[in-house]
Design a protein around this motif. Structure first.
Motif, PDB file in Angstrom:
ATOM      1  N   GLY A 644      33.924  24.704  58.514  1.00  0.00           N
ATOM      2  CA  GLY A 644      33.117  25.577  57.671  1.00  0.00           C
ATOM      3  C   GLY A 644      32.975  25.108  56.242  1.00  0.00           C
ATOM      4  O   GLY A 644      32.121  25.611  55.501  1.00  0.00           O
ATOM      5  N   ASN A 645      33.780  24.135  55.813  1.00  0.00           N
ATOM      6  CA  ASN A 645      33.688  23.621  54.443  1.00  0.00           C
ATOM      7  C   ASN A 645      32.473  22.717  54.284  1.00  0.00           C
ATOM      8  O   ASN A 645      31.937  22.164  55.245  1.00  0.00           O
ATOM      9  CB  ASN A 645      34.952  22.848  54.069  1.00  0.00           C
ATOM     10  N   GLU A 646      32.063  22.545  53.036  1.00  0.00           N
ATOM     11  CA  GLU A 646      30.933  21.673  52.743  1.00  0.00           C
ATOM     12  C   GLU A 646      31.354  20.213  52.838  1.00  0.00           C
ATOM     13  O   GLU A 646      32.489  19.852  52.513  1.00  0.00           O
ATOM     14  CB  GLU A 646      30.392  21.962  51.338  1.00  0.00           C
ATOM     15  N   THR A 654      18.713  17.839  45.414  1.00  0.00           N
ATOM     16  CA  THR A 654      18.139  16.858  44.484  1.00  0.00           C
ATOM     17  C   THR A 654      16.664  17.182  44.313  1.00  0.00           C
ATOM     18  O   THR A 654      15.975  17.516  45.287  1.00  0.00           O
ATOM     19  CB  THR A 654      18.283  15.408  45.010  1.00  0.00           C
ATOM     20  N   VAL A 655      16.183  17.090  43.077  1.00  0.00           N
ATOM     21  CA  VAL A 655      14.767  17.345  42.779  1.00  0.00           C
ATOM     22  C   VAL A 655      14.291  16.309  41.775  1.00  0.00           C
ATOM     23  O   VAL A 655      14.979  16.025  40.777  1.00  0.00           O
ATOM     24  CB  VAL A 655      14.545  18.763  42.206  1.00  0.00           C
ATOM     25  N   ASN A 656      13.139  15.715  42.040  1.00  0.00           N
ATOM     26  CA  ASN A 656      12.499  14.784  41.116  1.00  0.00           C
ATOM     27  C   ASN A 656      11.127  15.326  40.727  1.00  0.00           C
ATOM     28  O   ASN A 656      10.346  15.742  41.593  1.00  0.00           O
ATOM     29  CB  ASN A 656      12.301  13.408  41.774  1.00  0.00           C
ATOM     30  N   PHE A 657      10.863  15.309  39.435  1.00  0.00           N
ATOM     31  CA  PHE A 657       9.526  15.652  38.944  1.00  0.00           C
ATOM     32  C   PHE A 657       9.083  14.545  38.000  1.00  0.00           C
ATOM     33  O   PHE A 657       9.861  14.090  37.148  1.00  0.00           O
ATOM     34  CB  PHE A 657       9.528  16.985  38.194  1.00  0.00           C
ATOM     35  N   GLY A 658       7.859  14.099  38.164  1.00  0.00           N
ATOM     36  CA  GLY A 658       7.392  13.010  37.320  1.00  0.00           C
ATOM     37  C   GLY A 658       5.890  13.030  37.125  1.00  0.00           C
ATOM     38  O   GLY A 658       5.153  13.700  37.853  1.00  0.00           O
ATOM     39  N   VAL A 659       5.444  12.264  36.141  1.00  0.00           N
ATOM     40  CA  VAL A 659       4.018  12.095  35.866  1.00  0.00           C
ATOM     41  C   VAL A 659       3.774  10.609  35.599  1.00  0.00           C
ATOM     42  O   VAL A 659       4.437  10.006  34.746  1.00  0.00           O
ATOM     43  CB  VAL A 659       3.560  12.933  34.659  1.00  0.00           C
ATOM     44  N   ASP A 660       2.833  10.035  36.341  1.00  0.00           N
ATOM     45  CA  ASP A 660       2.395   8.660  36.117  1.00  0.00           C
ATOM     46  C   ASP A 660       1.002   8.691  35.507  1.00  0.00           C
ATOM     47  O   ASP A 660       0.126   9.428  35.983  1.00  0.00           O
ATOM     48  CB  ASP A 660       2.334   7.867  37.423  1.00  0.00           C
ATOM     49  N   VAL A 676      20.219  17.042  39.825  1.00  0.00           N
ATOM     50  CA  VAL A 676      21.146  16.841  40.939  1.00  0.00           C
ATOM     51  C   VAL A 676      22.184  17.955  40.925  1.00  0.00           C
ATOM     52  O   VAL A 676      22.770  18.260  39.871  1.00  0.00           O
ATOM     53  CB  VAL A 676      21.838  15.465  40.836  1.00  0.00           C
ATOM     54  N   GLY A 677      22.408  18.569  42.069  1.00  0.00           N
ATOM     55  CA  GLY A 677      23.348  19.679  42.163  1.00  0.00           C
ATOM     56  C   GLY A 677      24.801  19.241  42.213  1.00  0.00           C
ATOM     57  O   GLY A 677      25.131  18.054  42.180  1.00  0.00           O
ATOM     58  N   LYS A 678      25.692  20.215  42.289  1.00  0.00           N
ATOM     59  CA  LYS A 678      27.132  19.949  42.350  1.00  0.00           C
ATOM     60  C   LYS A 678      27.478  19.177  43.624  1.00  0.00           C
ATOM     61  O   LYS A 678      26.826  19.318  44.657  1.00  0.00           O
ATOM     62  CB  LYS A 678      27.921  21.254  42.313  1.00  0.00           C
ATOM     63  N   ILE A 679      28.549  18.378  43.530  1.00  0.00           N
ATOM     64  CA  ILE A 679      28.994  17.562  44.658  1.00  0.00           C
ATOM     65  C   ILE A 679      30.446  17.904  44.978  1.00  0.00           C
ATOM     66  O   ILE A 679      31.324  17.770  44.104  1.00  0.00           O
ATOM     67  CB  ILE A 679      28.887  16.063  44.337  1.00  0.00           C
ATOM     68  N   PRO A 680      30.758  18.335  46.202  1.00  0.00           N
ATOM     69  CA  PRO A 680      32.164  18.537  46.574  1.00  0.00           C
ATOM     70  C   PRO A 680      32.892  17.192  46.584  1.00  0.00           C
ATOM     71  O   PRO A 680      32.349  16.185  47.043  1.00  0.00           O
ATOM     72  CB  PRO A 680      32.081  19.125  47.991  1.00  0.00           C
ATOM     73  N   ASP A 683      37.632  17.323  51.116  1.00  0.00           N
ATOM     74  CA  ASP A 683      37.439  18.160  52.297  1.00  0.00           C
ATOM     75  C   ASP A 683      37.833  19.605  52.042  1.00  0.00           C
ATOM     76  O   ASP A 683      37.273  20.528  52.644  1.00  0.00           O
ATOM     77  CB  ASP A 683      38.250  17.601  53.470  1.00  0.00           C
ATOM     78  N   GLU A 684      38.816  19.813  51.150  1.00  0.00           N
ATOM     79  CA  GLU A 684      39.252  21.179  50.845  1.00  0.00           C
ATOM     80  C   GLU A 684      38.220  21.951  50.030  1.00  0.00           C
ATOM     81  O   GLU A 684      38.288  23.176  49.938  1.00  0.00           O
ATOM     82  CB  GLU A 684      40.568  21.151  50.052  1.00  0.00           C
ATOM     83  N   ASN A 685      37.259  21.234  49.432  1.00  0.00           N
ATOM     84  CA  ASN A 685      36.287  21.835  48.499  1.00  0.00           C
ATOM     85  C   ASN A 685      36.978  22.468  47.301  1.00  0.00           C
ATOM     86  O   ASN A 685      36.496  23.450  46.719  1.00  0.00           O
ATOM     87  CB  ASN A 685      35.427  22.898  49.207  1.00  0.00           C
ATOM     88  N   SER A 686      38.114  21.890  46.900  1.00  0.00           N
ATOM     89  CA  SER A 686      38.849  22.424  45.752  1.00  0.00           C
ATOM     90  C   SER A 686      38.344  21.840  44.433  1.00  0.00           C
ATOM     91  O   SER A 686      38.654  22.372  43.363  1.00  0.00           O
ATOM     92  CB  SER A 686      40.349  22.127  45.903  1.00  0.00           C
ATOM     93  N   ASN A 687      37.574  20.753  44.491  1.00  0.00           N
ATOM     94  CA  ASN A 687      37.035  20.126  43.290  1.00  0.00           C
ATOM     95  C   ASN A 687      35.556  19.800  43.494  1.00  0.00           C
ATOM     96  O   ASN A 687      35.155  19.348  44.575  1.00  0.00           O
ATOM     97  CB  ASN A 687      37.781  18.833  42.939  1.00  0.00           C
ATOM     98  N   TYR A 688      34.771  20.017  42.442  1.00  0.00           N
ATOM     99  CA  TYR A 688      33.345  19.702  42.457  1.00  0.00           C
ATOM    100  C   TYR A 688      32.978  18.974  41.169  1.00  0.00           C
ATOM    101  O   TYR A 688      33.600  19.188  40.120  1.00  0.00           O
ATOM    102  CB  TYR A 688      32.488  20.976  42.528  1.00  0.00           C
ATOM    103  N   THR A 689      31.969  18.122  41.247  1.00  0.00           N
ATOM    104  CA  THR A 689      31.385  17.609  40.008  1.00  0.00           C
ATOM    105  C   THR A 689      30.455  18.671  39.435  1.00  0.00           C
ATOM    106  O   THR A 689      30.041  19.601  40.135  1.00  0.00           O
ATOM    107  CB  THR A 689      30.556  16.337  40.266  1.00  0.00           C
ATOM    108  N   ASP A 690      30.107  18.528  38.174  1.00  0.00           N
ATOM    109  CA  ASP A 690      29.060  19.362  37.601  1.00  0.00           C
ATOM    110  C   ASP A 690      27.697  18.799  37.995  1.00  0.00           C
ATOM    111  O   ASP A 690      27.527  17.586  38.154  1.00  0.00           O
ATOM    112  CB  ASP A 690      29.168  19.388  36.073  1.00  0.00           C
ATOM    113  N   GLY A 691      26.720  19.673  38.153  1.00  0.00           N
ATOM    114  CA  GLY A 691      25.357  19.199  38.338  1.00  0.00           C
ATOM    115  C   GLY A 691      24.873  18.520  37.065  1.00  0.00           C
ATOM    116  O   GLY A 691      25.442  18.702  35.985  1.00  0.00           O
ATOM    117  N   TYR A 692      23.824  17.715  37.177  1.00  0.00           N
ATOM    118  CA  TYR A 692      23.331  17.021  35.986  1.00  0.00           C
ATOM    119  C   TYR A 692      21.823  16.815  36.065  1.00  0.00           C
ATOM    120  O   TYR A 692      21.205  16.947  37.135  1.00  0.00           O
ATOM    121  CB  TYR A 692      24.050  15.679  35.804  1.00  0.00           C
TER     122      TYR A 692
END
Length: 762
Positions: A644-646, A654-660, A676-680, A683-692
């Motif tokens: 059940g863990n992530e 992830t989302v990209n927006f751009g203009v050429d 970019v969203g948070k990243i586990p 396996d315990e999902n006890s730590n995540y990165t921050d989104g950026y």
């Protein structure tokens, strides 16, 4: 009487000369496939239309002359046609706004992208232009469903739909080819950062299990296609670029194209001090590719590539250093001055021959080698690898039950010899000198071979509905020979996996003009590496099974507003069982186990639009992204239940927006905003990165100095917002000796670059 007959023959011969027919063949610049239905016209009107082989004819009395050639999905070409003794080639370039009409080459049966019942993304010349060209993998982050961990120029890991995320430092579970030559090793490891975008025409990414086409590719397949010179001309090019962290790049190009042959060569040299300590990088690479028409029905293509690399490794950081001292290298890596160096090369050739009108064959042979030396704090690694193989494919146009069909059948065989040895690193005994080679610790020789037998059929029930079905049968075997007799462990042994049968079926239906829906089901697998099959005692674990998965997918591809607006959306669910988990039992020792099941559910989307601001300016906004719902279905490891863990190592979105912006005057501007969203992290999902969030800009201007010399000047900013973020992570990192686990590779802060490119056509 004899004189009258002779005079009559002379008149007939002269008339034949006067009305001699000259034939021309129109080819797609990107794919070298014939362009059917192209219109050829001059000032008097329509002259002709190319047939299914891309061929049209003009009589000598109408040559030389100026002609206009146009086809759906291609740039219109104004060209002067001249008399030719043979079949002259003409190349048309696909339009970016005609993306859906581009013929996809990655599938066994080429087909326009919009009609392919699969999720395939294209990385085109415009995508290459958006970046600073120091790492081709940067362009993959603009592909929905693909995420690249970029720890350094030489430390990269690609995941497709979350598959491969558990790999610690490298890419696996993905098959890759360069002009049909395998890049993935027999063990499943992949390195793409050796290649420069200057040597590439485009990249095609098939997302999800592709075993029915390429064998062991649970995550997908990546096909790189080399630059094709295109027009009949000779060209020289020079490019120089400078950037932050003393990054420098020089590129030298040359090409020549005639009626029956083409040749392209490029040499690049990339150096950088790097943002972090112990981050120096030096790579030199050369590539040569070309084609030669050997007969009316046959052609030969060839490719040679060589890379020499020496890149120091700052390695990952713990959380405190990541937040407060991101420029530092990991202590032991800095003290040992750890790095990797290697010579790598590949050579291959393909011959395509039309056996009869409806049947053709393409056969490729190839050889790869790699000789590597890598000092690490815990030991020094020496590797040698040589692999060779052959791939053949037959393509038949036929009718099955009176239904127009295309059938492809083929086989591939790949053999790899690999020798690996480790030695003591005595850097602690010689402070300040870096790594010092000590006594041998191990010496193993491996041999692995696999064979794929594959087939695919495409049925065109009518103009709107087509169906594809395919299969792949794989056999994989390897042997391990322990050449080091001083320890008490003997790892010698042979092992093979049971044959794996991977079917696939997909169908596409046109629900409106230029609008298609599709559904597909495909099976995939990946085999364990030799290292994963070894137990802590050094014995082969014969109970380890391949990782397998089934992909269920539905999607839509469509053009709107007179082909100015293009959209894609896909919904997928991949169920993976016999999940291969690398358990870390030492600083550089892992063992593999089959630990459970994962569910990879997600949504991917893409849309782009083309504004015409007058007749000379185009503005092209785009947005793409992926929403990921990747979880362990059933996962028990070391008596701990993570069900059940992530899934760690993959962002939630992830989302990209751009203009050429591109103009006929030569001005170009590119902007890209990536979220970019948070990243586990475990396996315990006890730590995540921050989104950026990252914001990048690039602008350039091209102009002619004189008629035959074109100059392009450009400059750009990466990470304009100066975001502090983790560009790569090590999942399930373990701290030894009381040290904090080192999860993080910091991304580069705001940085700048600029350069110029000179092209001479003669």
């Amino acid at each position: 009487m004899e004189k009258k007959i002779l005079a009559l023959l002379c008149l007939l011969y002269a008339g034949n000369l006067f009305s001699q027919v000259n034939q021309f063949k129109i080819l797609n610049t990107s794919t070298a496939e014939p362009v059917e239905g192209a219109s050829i016209s001059n000032a008097t009107g329509l002259i002709g239309i190319s047939n299914e082989k891309g061929i049209f004819s003009i009589t000598s009395e109408n040559l030389p002359g100026n002609y206009k050639i146009s086809a759906l999905g291609f740039e219109t070409l104004d060209i002067e046609l001249k008399k030719s003794a043979g079949l002259a080639k003409i190349y048309l370039s696909p339009r970016l706004e005609g993306l859906s009409e581009v013929v996809v080459r990655s599938t066994m049966i080429p087909k326009p992208l919009i009609k392919v019942p699969a999720a395939i993304s294209l990385i085109t010349a415009t995508d290459f232009k958006r970046t600073d060209a120091t790492n081709v993998l940067e362009t993959f982050n603009n592909v929905p469903g693909v995420y690249v961990n970029q720890g350094a120029l030489n430390t990269n890991k690609i995941t497709i739909r979350g598959i491969g995320a558990r790999s610690q430092y490298s890419t696996n579970r993905i098959q890759a080819y360069f002009d049909g030559i395998p890049l993935t090793t027999a063990e499943g490891e992949l390195t793409l950062d050796d290649f420069d975008q200057e040597s590439l025409e485009r990249i095609e990414v098939i997302k999800g299990p592709t075993s029915s086409i390429y064998g062991a590719g649970l995550g997908g397949a990546i096909n790189l296609y080399s630059t094709q010179p295109g027009k009949t001309q000779a060209r020289l090019g020079l490019k120089t670029q400078f950037g932050s962290f003393n990054t420098q790049k020089q590129v030298y190009q040359a090409s020549n194209t005639t009626v029956n042959s083409s040749l392209f060569a490029v040499f690049t040299n990339l150096t950088s001090d790097g943002y972090r300590e112990n981050g120096n990088y030096d790579r030199k690479s050369a590539l040569l590719n070309g084609t030669l028409k050997t007969s009316e029905d046959g052609s030969l293509s060839y490719l040679a590539n060589f890379t020499r690399l020496k890149a120091f490794i700052p390695s990952s950081l713990n959380e405190d250093d990541f937040l407060n001292n991101p420029k530092t290298a990991a202590f032991s890596w800095a003290q040992s001055k750890g790095y990797e160096s290697y010579d790598r090369g590949m050579l291959g050739g393909s011959y395509t021959h039309a056996l009869v009108d409806e049947l053709s064959n393409t056969t490729s042979i190839f050889i790869n080698f790699r000789n590597a030396y890598e000092p690490r704090p815990f030991n020094i690694l020496k590797e040698e690898r040589v692999s060779a193989g052959v791939r053949t494919k037959f393509k038949l146009d036929a009718r099955v039950f009176k239904i127009p069909s295309e059938i492809s059948l083929g086989a591939e065989y790949y053999n790899e010899w690999y020798e690996i040895g480790t030695f003591q690193n005595l850097y602690e005994d010689f402070p300040g000198t870096g790594s010092v080679l000590g006594n041998r610790l191990s010496n193993n020789e491996q041999r692995r071979d696999y064979a794929n037998f594959f087939g695919q059929i495409s049925l065109e029930f009518n103009e709107k509905w087509n169906l594809e079905a395919g299969f792949n049968l794989n056999t994989t075997n390897y042997s391990l020979k322990d050449l080091y007799a001083r320890d008490q462990v003997n790892q010698t042994g042979d092992y093979g996996f049971a044959p794996v049968f991977s079917p696939r079926i997909g169908t596409s239906y046109e629900i409106g003009e230029g609008k298609n829906v599709y559904v597909s089901i495909s099976h995939g697998f990946s085999t364990p590496s030799v290292a994963e099959t070894l137990t802590p005692q050094g014995q082969i674990n014969t109970n380890l099974a391949p990782e397998t998965g089934i992909n269920y997918e539905a999607g839509f591809k469509g053009n709107w507003l007179e082909n100015k607006w293009y959209t894609e959306i896909s919904v997928f669910s991949i169920q993976i069982k016999n999940l291969l988990v690398a358990q870390r039992i030492g600083p550089d020792q892992y063992v593999g186990i089959n630990a459970g099941k994962t569910n990879h559910n997600g949504i991917e989307f893409l849309t782009n639009y083309r504004f015409l601001m007058g007749s000379k300016l185009q503005v092209k906004p785009y947005i793409n992204g992926a929403l990921n719902f990747f979880k362990f279905d059933r996962f028990i490891n070391d008596n701990v239940d993570f069900s059940g863990n992530e899934l760690p190592g993959v962002p939630k979105y992830t989302v990209n927006f751009g203009v050429d912006v591109q103009s006929d005057s030569g001005f170009e501007f590119f902007s890209n905003y990536r979220s970019v969203g948070k990243i586990p992290l475990n396996d315990e999902n006890s730590n995540y990165t921050d989104g950026y969030n990252l914001l990048n800009f690039k602008t350039g201007y091209s102009f002619k100095i004189i008629d035959d010399i074109l100059l392009n000047v450009y400059a750009g900013i990466n990470n304009a917002l100066d975001e502090h973020y983790a560009a790569s992570v090590v999942t399930n990192a373990v701290g030894f000796g009381g040290a904090a686990p080192r999860y993080y590779y910091p991304g580069n802060p705001r940085n700048y670059y600029g350069g110029l490119q000179l092209n001479y056509v003669f």
